[in-house]
Design a protein around this motif. Structure first.
Motif, PDB file in Angstrom:
ATOM      1  N   LYS A   1      46.936  23.806 -14.543  1.00 38.22           N
ATOM      2  CA  LYS A   1      47.135  25.196 -14.077  1.00 38.22           C
ATOM      3  C   LYS A   1      46.972  25.273 -12.563  1.00 38.22           C
ATOM      4  O   LYS A   1      47.740  25.966 -11.888  1.00 38.22           O
ATOM      5  N   SER A   2      46.044  24.524 -12.019  1.00 38.74           N
ATOM      6  CA  SER A   2      45.770  24.631 -10.571  1.00 38.74           C
ATOM      7  C   SER A   2      46.941  24.106  -9.740  1.00 38.74           C
ATOM      8  O   SER A   2      47.066  24.454  -8.563  1.00 38.74           O
ATOM      9  N   VAL A   3      47.797  23.258 -10.342  1.00 39.31           N
ATOM     10  CA  VAL A   3      48.957  22.778  -9.568  1.00 39.31           C
ATOM     11  C   VAL A   3      50.252  23.437 -10.067  1.00 39.31           C
ATOM     12  O   VAL A   3      51.346  22.928  -9.871  1.00 39.31           O
ATOM     13  N   GLY A   4      50.055  24.581 -10.776  1.00 39.52           N
ATOM     14  CA  GLY A   4      51.228  25.401 -11.065  1.00 39.52           C
ATOM     15  C   GLY A   4      51.797  25.330 -12.468  1.00 39.52           C
ATOM     16  O   GLY A   4      52.780  25.979 -12.783  1.00 39.52           O
ATOM     17  N   TYR A   5      51.216  24.519 -13.343  1.00 41.14           N
ATOM     18  CA  TYR A   5      51.749  24.420 -14.713  1.00 41.14           C
ATOM     19  C   TYR A   5      51.037  25.449 -15.597  1.00 41.14           C
ATOM     20  O   TYR A   5      50.247  25.112 -16.472  1.00 41.14           O
ATOM     21  N   ASP A   6      51.369  26.719 -15.351  1.00 39.01           N
ATOM     22  CA  ASP A   6      50.683  27.792 -16.081  1.00 39.01           C
ATOM     23  C   ASP A   6      50.997  27.786 -17.573  1.00 39.01           C
ATOM     24  O   ASP A   6      50.260  28.347 -18.376  1.00 39.01           O
ATOM     25  N   ALA A   7      52.111  27.152 -17.947  1.00 33.69           N
ATOM     26  CA  ALA A   7      52.519  27.166 -19.360  1.00 33.69           C
ATOM     27  C   ALA A   7      51.572  26.341 -20.231  1.00 33.69           C
ATOM     28  O   ALA A   7      51.570  26.466 -21.453  1.00 33.69           O
ATOM     29  N   VAL A   8      50.757  25.485 -19.605  1.00 32.88           N
ATOM     30  CA  VAL A   8      49.848  24.633 -20.384  1.00 32.88           C
ATOM     31  C   VAL A   8      48.632  25.450 -20.810  1.00 32.88           C
ATOM     32  O   VAL A   8      47.796  25.831 -19.992  1.00 32.88           O
ATOM     33  N   ASN A   9      48.544  25.772 -22.082  1.00 31.76           N
ATOM     34  CA  ASN A   9      47.470  26.647 -22.567  1.00 31.76           C
ATOM     35  C   ASN A   9      46.271  25.905 -23.133  1.00 31.76           C
ATOM     36  O   ASN A   9      45.168  26.427 -23.185  1.00 31.76           O
TER      37      ASN A   9
ATOM     38  N   ASP B   1      57.971  15.529 -18.906  1.00 32.74           N
ATOM     39  CA  ASP B   1      58.123  14.302 -18.098  1.00 32.74           C
ATOM     40  C   ASP B   1      57.412  14.473 -16.753  1.00 32.74           C
ATOM     41  O   ASP B   1      56.718  13.577 -16.280  1.00 32.74           O
ATOM     42  N   GLU B   2      57.586  15.665 -16.171  1.00 31.17           N
ATOM     43  CA  GLU B   2      56.962  15.902 -14.864  1.00 31.17           C
ATOM     44  C   GLU B   2      55.429  15.884 -14.989  1.00 31.17           C
ATOM     45  O   GLU B   2      54.725  15.249 -14.194  1.00 31.17           O
ATOM     46  N   LEU B   3      54.915  16.565 -16.044  1.00 33.55           N
ATOM     47  CA  LEU B   3      53.464  16.568 -16.278  1.00 33.55           C
ATOM     48  C   LEU B   3      52.941  15.142 -16.464  1.00 33.55           C
ATOM     49  O   LEU B   3      51.920  14.759 -15.902  1.00 33.55           O
ATOM     50  N   CYS B   4      53.673  14.361 -17.268  1.00 30.75           N
ATOM     51  CA  CYS B   4      53.222  12.986 -17.547  1.00 30.75           C
ATOM     52  C   CYS B   4      53.257  12.153 -16.270  1.00 30.75           C
ATOM     53  O   CYS B   4      52.288  11.472 -15.933  1.00 30.75           O
ATOM     54  N   ASP B   5      54.358  12.230 -15.538  1.00 33.16           N
ATOM     55  CA  ASP B   5      54.494  11.395 -14.333  1.00 33.16           C
ATOM     56  C   ASP B   5      53.487  11.782 -13.258  1.00 33.16           C
ATOM     57  O   ASP B   5      52.910  10.923 -12.593  1.00 33.16           O
ATOM     58  N   LYS B   6      53.264  13.094 -13.089  1.00 31.35           N
ATOM     59  CA  LYS B   6      52.451  13.542 -11.950  1.00 31.35           C
ATOM     60  C   LYS B   6      50.969  13.707 -12.257  1.00 31.35           C
ATOM     61  O   LYS B   6      50.130  13.605 -11.371  1.00 31.35           O
ATOM     62  N   LEU B   7      50.645  13.985 -13.555  1.00 34.10           N
ATOM     63  CA  LEU B   7      49.249  14.384 -13.824  1.00 34.10           C
ATOM     64  C   LEU B   7      48.583  13.578 -14.945  1.00 34.10           C
ATOM     65  O   LEU B   7      47.424  13.206 -14.852  1.00 34.10           O
ATOM     66  N   LEU B   8      49.323  13.304 -15.993  1.00 31.85           N
ATOM     67  CA  LEU B   8      48.666  12.813 -17.211  1.00 31.85           C
ATOM     68  C   LEU B   8      48.633  11.290 -17.338  1.00 31.85           C
ATOM     69  O   LEU B   8      47.856  10.752 -18.116  1.00 31.85           O
TER      70      LEU B   8
END
Lengths: 68, 68
Positions: free
Chosen positions: A14-22, B46-53
Motif C-alpha cells: 500500500k505504501s508504494v501505491g498498490y492500494d488494491a492489495v487488501n 507480475d509487477e508486485l512479484c518483480d518489484k516487491l514480493l
C-alpha cells in the motif's frame, strides 16, 4: 491467527501505491522428492509434516502428490 | 540454484529415519486478496512479484488466480 509478516508486506504494498492489495498471508512452500516405498505416501507425508516440517500449534498444511 | 535450507531439512529427515526423502526445495507461499480494478490482474501481479514480493536474481515465481 496473526500474520505479522503478511501484514508488513500488505502495508509495504500500500505504501508504494498498490492500494488494491487488501490482505497478505505468508507461509512456507516445500517441494519434496520422495522415493516410493511400501509405506502409504499419505501416512508418510502426514507424519513428516506433523513431526518435522510444520509447527502444528501455529501452522496448518496441505499437500499435492505428483507422480514422477 | 543452491538451497541450503532445503538441504538442511532433507538431512534432518534422513537423520530421523525418513530415508525415502531424496530432495527438498523450500520457498515462500503467499496468499493475496486483491480488489478488482481496471488494471489487468496479471500485469499487476507480475509487477508486485518483480518489484516487491520476490528477489528476481535468486527466485522465480508462479501464481494462481481464484475469483472470490
Amino acid at each position: 491467527m496473526l500474520d505479522p509478516q503478511g501484514t508488513a508486506v500488505k502495508d509495504a504494498a500500500k505504501s508504494v501505491g498498490y492500494d488494491a492489495v487488501n490482505d497478505v498471508r505468508i507461509g512456507k512452500y516445500m517441494e519434496l522428492k520422495v522415493e516410493k516405498s511400501e509405506r502409504d505416501i499419505h501416512e508418510l507425508l502426514d507424519e513428516l509434516c506433523d513431526k518435522l516440517l510444520t509447527n502444528p500449534v501455529m501452522e496448518d498444511y496441505r499437500y499435492e502428490i505428483e507422480e514422477a
